[in-house]
Design a protein around this motif. Structure first.
Motif, PDB file in Angstrom:
ATOM      1  N   THR A  15       0.837  -1.206   0.000  1.00  0.00           N
ATOM      2  CA  THR A  15       0.000   0.000   0.000  1.00  0.00           C
ATOM      3  C   THR A  15       0.868   1.250   0.000  1.00  0.00           C
ATOM      4  OG1 THR A  15      -1.749  -1.170   1.199  1.00  0.00           O
ATOM      5  CG2 THR A  15      -1.806   1.229   1.248  1.00  0.00           C
ATOM      6  N   ALA A  16       1.894   1.258   0.852  1.00  0.00           N
ATOM      7  CA  ALA A  16       2.792   2.413   0.898  1.00  0.00           C
ATOM      8  C   ALA A  16       3.525   2.595  -0.435  1.00  0.00           C
ATOM      9  CB  ALA A  16       3.801   2.243   2.036  1.00  0.00           C
ATOM     10  N   ALA A  17       3.973   1.498  -1.014  1.00  0.00           N
ATOM     11  CA  ALA A  17       4.701   1.578  -2.287  1.00  0.00           C
ATOM     12  C   ALA A  17       3.799   2.057  -3.414  1.00  0.00           C
ATOM     13  CB  ALA A  17       5.292   0.209  -2.631  1.00  0.00           C
ATOM     14  N   ALA A  18       2.555   1.599  -3.432  1.00  0.00           N
ATOM     15  CA  ALA A  18       1.616   2.037  -4.468  1.00  0.00           C
ATOM     16  C   ALA A  18       1.286   3.518  -4.309  1.00  0.00           C
ATOM     17  CB  ALA A  18       0.343   1.192  -4.401  1.00  0.00           C
ATOM     18  N   HIS A  19       1.006   3.945  -3.086  1.00  0.00           N
ATOM     19  CA  HIS A  19       0.679   5.352  -2.845  1.00  0.00           C
ATOM     20  C   HIS A  19       1.845   6.260  -3.215  1.00  0.00           C
ATOM     21  CE1 HIS A  19      -2.692   4.366   0.300  1.00  0.00           C
ATOM     22  NE2 HIS A  19      -2.943   3.901  -0.905  1.00  0.00           N
ATOM     23  N   ALA A  20       3.054   5.828  -2.946  1.00  0.00           N
ATOM     24  CA  ALA A  20       4.221   6.650  -3.281  1.00  0.00           C
ATOM     25  C   ALA A  20       4.348   6.861  -4.787  1.00  0.00           C
ATOM     26  CB  ALA A  20       5.491   5.990  -2.748  1.00  0.00           C
ATOM     27  N   ARG A  21       3.744   5.973  -5.556  1.00  0.00           N
ATOM     28  CA  ARG A  21       3.808   6.085  -7.020  1.00  0.00           C
ATOM     29  C   ARG A  21       2.523   6.637  -7.615  1.00  0.00           C
ATOM     30  NH1 ARG A  21       7.044   2.255  -5.121  1.00  0.00           N
ATOM     31  NH2 ARG A  21       9.002   1.802  -6.191  1.00  0.00           N
ATOM     32  N   GLY A  22       1.623   7.133  -6.751  1.00  0.00           N
ATOM     33  CA  GLY A  22       0.399   7.744  -7.234  1.00  0.00           C
ATOM     34  C   GLY A  22      -0.716   6.763  -7.553  1.00  0.00           C
ATOM     35  N   TYR A  23      -0.673   5.576  -6.997  1.00  0.00           N
ATOM     36  CA  TYR A  23      -1.683   4.557  -7.258  1.00  0.00           C
ATOM     37  C   TYR A  23      -2.451   4.215  -5.988  1.00  0.00           C
ATOM     38  CZ  TYR A  23       0.261   3.442 -11.863  1.00  0.00           C
ATOM     39  OH  TYR A  23       0.682   3.507 -13.166  1.00  0.00           O
ATOM     40  N   ALA A  24      -3.738   3.940  -6.160  1.00  0.00           N
ATOM     41  CA  ALA A  24      -4.505   3.322  -5.084  1.00  0.00           C
ATOM     42  C   ALA A  24      -4.254   1.815  -5.136  1.00  0.00           C
ATOM     43  CB  ALA A  24      -5.990   3.620  -5.259  1.00  0.00           C
ATOM     44  N   LEU A  25      -4.493   1.136  -4.021  1.00  0.00           N
ATOM     45  CA  LEU A  25      -4.340  -0.315  -3.971  1.00  0.00           C
ATOM     46  C   LEU A  25      -5.624  -0.924  -3.432  1.00  0.00           C
ATOM     47  CD1 LEU A  25      -2.413  -2.741  -4.389  1.00  0.00           C
ATOM     48  CD2 LEU A  25      -1.828  -2.550  -1.977  1.00  0.00           C
ATOM     49  N   THR A  26      -6.235  -1.778  -4.232  1.00  0.00           N
ATOM     50  CA  THR A  26      -7.463  -2.458  -3.836  1.00  0.00           C
ATOM     51  C   THR A  26      -7.147  -3.898  -3.472  1.00  0.00           C
ATOM     52  OG1 THR A  26      -8.824  -1.096  -5.303  1.00  0.00           O
ATOM     53  CG2 THR A  26      -9.748  -3.209  -4.608  1.00  0.00           C
ATOM     54  N   THR A  27      -7.526  -4.291  -2.262  1.00  0.00           N
ATOM     55  CA  THR A  27      -7.288  -5.657  -1.794  1.00  0.00           C
ATOM     56  C   THR A  27      -8.549  -6.478  -1.989  1.00  0.00           C
ATOM     57  OG1 THR A  27      -5.784  -4.780  -0.120  1.00  0.00           O
ATOM     58  CG2 THR A  27      -6.507  -7.046   0.149  1.00  0.00           C
ATOM     59  N   LEU A  28      -8.421  -7.592  -2.698  1.00  0.00           N
ATOM     60  CA  LEU A  28      -9.585  -8.407  -3.033  1.00  0.00           C
ATOM     61  C   LEU A  28      -9.761  -9.528  -2.021  1.00  0.00           C
ATOM     62  CD1 LEU A  28     -11.015  -7.415  -5.565  1.00  0.00           C
ATOM     63  CD2 LEU A  28      -8.549  -7.043  -5.755  1.00  0.00           C
ATOM     64  N   PRO A  29     -11.001  -9.830  -1.623  1.00  0.00           N
ATOM     65  CA  PRO A  29     -11.233 -10.929  -0.676  1.00  0.00           C
ATOM     66  C   PRO A  29     -11.018 -12.277  -1.333  1.00  0.00           C
ATOM     67  CG  PRO A  29     -13.318 -10.017  -1.437  1.00  0.00           C
ATOM     68  CD  PRO A  29     -12.241  -9.126  -1.989  1.00  0.00           C
ATOM     69  N   ALA A  30     -10.711 -13.267  -0.526  1.00  0.00           N
ATOM     70  CA  ALA A  30     -10.438 -14.604  -1.051  1.00  0.00           C
ATOM     71  C   ALA A  30     -11.713 -15.372  -1.361  1.00  0.00           C
ATOM     72  CB  ALA A  30      -9.601 -15.396  -0.040  1.00  0.00           C
ATOM     73  N   ASP A  31     -12.853 -14.903  -0.875  1.00  0.00           N
ATOM     74  CA  ASP A  31     -14.076 -15.705  -1.019  1.00  0.00           C
ATOM     75  C   ASP A  31     -14.946 -15.264  -2.188  1.00  0.00           C
ATOM     76  OD1 ASP A  31     -14.823 -13.303  -0.003  1.00  0.00           O
ATOM     77  OD2 ASP A  31     -16.138 -14.091   1.558  1.00  0.00           O
ATOM     78  N   ARG A  32     -14.326 -14.585  -3.161  1.00  0.00           N
ATOM     79  CA  ARG A  32     -15.064 -14.182  -4.352  1.00  0.00           C
ATOM     80  C   ARG A  32     -14.631 -15.041  -5.522  1.00  0.00           C
ATOM     81  NH1 ARG A  32     -17.243  -9.023  -4.057  1.00  0.00           N
ATOM     82  NH2 ARG A  32     -18.149  -9.511  -6.079  1.00  0.00           N
TER      83      ARG A  32
END
Length: 334
Positions: A91-108
């Motif tokens: 998350t920190a690495a993505a934000h530092a590069r101007g990106y949001a990070l979406t975490t997907l659940p395992a039960d989908r």
């Protein structure tokens, strides 16, 4: 209607400033070791191109993250120390590069979410053989970077991983040096590359040292460690290398039920990032896979694939693992 031009990317700035995309990222985020003149020039070019300016269009792009070892199964991977640390660093690495990070659940299931997911790129952790999520992402042409070597990599694939063969040899050599003669491998649960690579390295080590392999199958619900009952009752094992986070606690529980003292009668090493192993009785030796380093490298590689696919370097990046030796695997003093 006049079409709205796409906002400039890091790759656009790099071409205009005649530097690498990595230099642009460092200049814009105030990181890295680059000269101040280069940093000012890159920022000036970015401003001139309208990078991040009002009216320049939406700037936030999105990366997705999924643990697909058991895709479709309702398990909470965020509760596992490795994945929680990986997620925080990513998350920190993505934000530092101007990106949001979406975490997907395992039960989908792959039949719904993965075919409609709106992301610029995906981070796949522990992708197993025949991964339906990977199949859906490839079909849509979404860039993917793997944590853990894919089981059937394509020439264009990029992944970040540890050298599991070298780490396994280090652990087994350490246990042997501490007096172990019959080392059990507590694993064989997942279908990802990690499990296969460690198991193969363990079997090679046993063959090279004329030791019989002693596989013990891991079960995440086996808190009392009943999987060890046969081996411990017969005295077949005097050391255990467990591949998964709860395995050290399961081994300790089984040893206590069988009256085995650790480390006098049984040596233990567990692959885990859980700091609680520092305070067990005795403290358990662990293997750290350095999830923060892997996450940072994976996010950087994915952003490169998204923004400058022609410049992205396929293949694997290796992050060294580390053996943290504690009382559970030290040779007992006489």
């Amino acid at each position: 209607m006049t079409p709205v031009p796409a906002p400039p990317t890091i790759a656009d700035i790099a071409r205009a400033a005649e530097v690498s995309t990595a230099t642009v990222s460092h200049a814009l985020n105030g990181t890295g070791r680059i000269g101040e003149a280069t940093r000012r020039r890159v920022r000036a070019v970015a401003t001139a191109l309208g990078y991040g300016a009002p009216g320049a269009g939406p700037r936030t792009r999105t990366l997705g993250l999924a643990v697909t070892t058991f895709a479709g199964s309702p398990w909470n991977y965020v509760a596992v120390s490795y994945f929680s640390r990986w997620l925080t660093a990513a998350t920190a690495a993505a934000h530092a590069r101007g990106y949001a990070l979406t975490t997907l659940p395992a039960d989908r299931g792959a039949q719904t979410l993965w075919h409609n997911l709106a992301v610029d790129g995906m981070l796949l952790l522990d992708s197993p053989d025949g991964d339906p999520v990977l199949r859906a992402l490839r079909a849509r042409g979404i860039p993917v970077v793997f944590d853990g070597r894919p089981t059937a990599p394509r020439p264009e694939d990029t992944w970040v991983d540890n050298d599991h063969a070298a780490t396994t040899r280090e652990v087994l050599d350490h246990l042997a040096a501490s007096g172990a003669r019959r080392i059990a491998l507590h694993g064989g649960f997942g279908g990802e590359y990690y499990t296969r690579a460690v198991t193969e390295a363990y079997e090679r080590w046993c063959a090279d040292h004329a030791r019989p392999p002693l596989p013990v199958r891991f079960d995440p619900h086996d808190a009392p460690g009943h999987a060890f009952d046969e081996a411990f009752a017969a005295g077949a094992a005097d050391a255990v290398y467990s591949l998964y986070d709860p395995g050290g606690r399961q081994t300790l529980a089984a040893a206590a039920r069988h009256g085995l003292r650790v480390p006098q009668d049984l040596l233990i090493v567990c692959a885990s990032e859980d700091p609680a192993y520092e305070t067990t009785e005795p403290p358990v030796s662990t293997v750290t896979l350095h999830p923060e380093r892997i996450a940072e490298a994976a996010v950087a590689a994915l952003v490169a694939r998204v923004e400058a696919p022609a410049e992205a370097v396929p293949g694997g990046c290796t992050v060294p693992a580390g053996l943290l030796v504690r009382a559970s695997s030290r040779q007992p003093r006489s």
